[in-house]
Design an enzyme around this catalytic site. Structure first.
Site, PDB file in Angstrom:
ATOM      1  N   ASP A 239       0.887  -1.161   0.000  1.00 41.25           N
ATOM      2  CA  ASP A 239       0.000   0.000   0.000  1.00 41.25           C
ATOM      3  C   ASP A 239       0.928   1.216   0.000  1.00 41.25           C
ATOM      4  OD1 ASP A 239      -2.331   1.559   0.183  1.00 41.25           O
ATOM      5  OD2 ASP A 239      -2.122   1.689   2.357  1.00 41.25           O
TER       6      ASP A 239
ATOM      7  N   ASP B  33      -2.766   1.213   6.877  1.00 40.46           N
ATOM      8  CA  ASP B  33      -1.901   0.945   5.723  1.00 40.46           C
ATOM      9  C   ASP B  33      -1.427  -0.508   5.732  1.00 40.46           C
ATOM     10  OD1 ASP B  33      -1.360   3.963   4.856  1.00 40.46           O
ATOM     11  OD2 ASP B  33      -1.101   3.803   7.025  1.00 40.46           O
TER      12      ASP B  33
ATOM     13  N   GLU C  99      -1.065  -1.262  -4.893  1.00 42.14           N
ATOM     14  CA  GLU C  99      -2.286  -0.500  -5.135  1.00 42.14           C
ATOM     15  C   GLU C  99      -2.071   0.448  -6.302  1.00 42.14           C
ATOM     16  OE1 GLU C  99      -5.055   1.075  -1.964  1.00 42.14           O
ATOM     17  OE2 GLU C  99      -4.137   2.940  -2.680  1.00 42.14           O
TER      18      GLU C  99
END
Length: 183
Positions: free
Chosen positions: A7, A141, A68
């Site tokens: 992330d 996160d 991501e």
């Protein structure tokens, strides 16, 4: 399949490693956050993210890296930092020959919770449940990184079948010459 989920972020870059196959219980092998000081020079922050991701790659030896996909936000500065951290993760994987997959936030949320509009608490709760953890990983996160890895494990078999079908269809299709004739 062993997947490192990333992330991306400059201040907090979530990382998580999940192992398993679609349809079977998954196992979390590690979760954490690579942190950089907000007041540090951009170059030094990117090097710190690289070093952190390299350490995770060394320790866990994933077969895939799921990152991501950066999407447009209102804050261009935030998007730039996220994109830069994302590029570092992709570079680290590519340098080692590890395939990289990009997943949008809504794809990840839909895969893990069933809804592409789930909030962070819902994602954290489902990650906790799916990986049989005692508590949701903190900060968010870290939970998001695990969700990315789970998403990839569950989506990769279908994506591979689609890619193979497209390649097979392309191989069967007649080729056309510039004048529109079939070769």
């Amino acid at each position: 399949m062993r997947v490192l989920g990333v992330d991306p972020g400059l201040t907090r870059c979530g990382v998580g490693v999940v192992e398993g196959v679609a349809g079977r219980p998954l196992t979390m092998l590690g979760v954490g956050v690579v942190r950089t000081p907000a007041d540090a020079d951009l170059g030094h922050r990117l090097v710190a993210v690289e070093q952190g991701i390299e350490a995770w790659l060394d320790e866990h030896r994933p077969e895939f890296v799921a990152v991501e996909r950066v999407f447009s936000q209102h804050n261009v500065r935030t998007v730039m930092g996220t994109a830069q951290a994302s590029a570092v993760a992709m570079l680290c994987a590519a340098r080692r020959g590890i395939p990289v997959a990009l997943h949008t936030p809504s794809e990840v949320k839909a895969a893990v919770t069933g809804s592409g509009r789930a909030d962070k608490a819902q994602v954290g709760a489902m990650v906790t449940r799916l990986l049989r953890l005692d508590a949701p990983p903190k900060p968010a996160d870290a939970a998001d990184a695990l969700a990315l890895a789970i998403c990839h494990i569950w989506r990769a078999p279908a994506q591979n079948r689609l890619q193979q079908a497209v390649a097979l269809q392309a191989a069967k299709a007649p080729t056309r010459t510039p004048k529109g004739r079939t070769a």
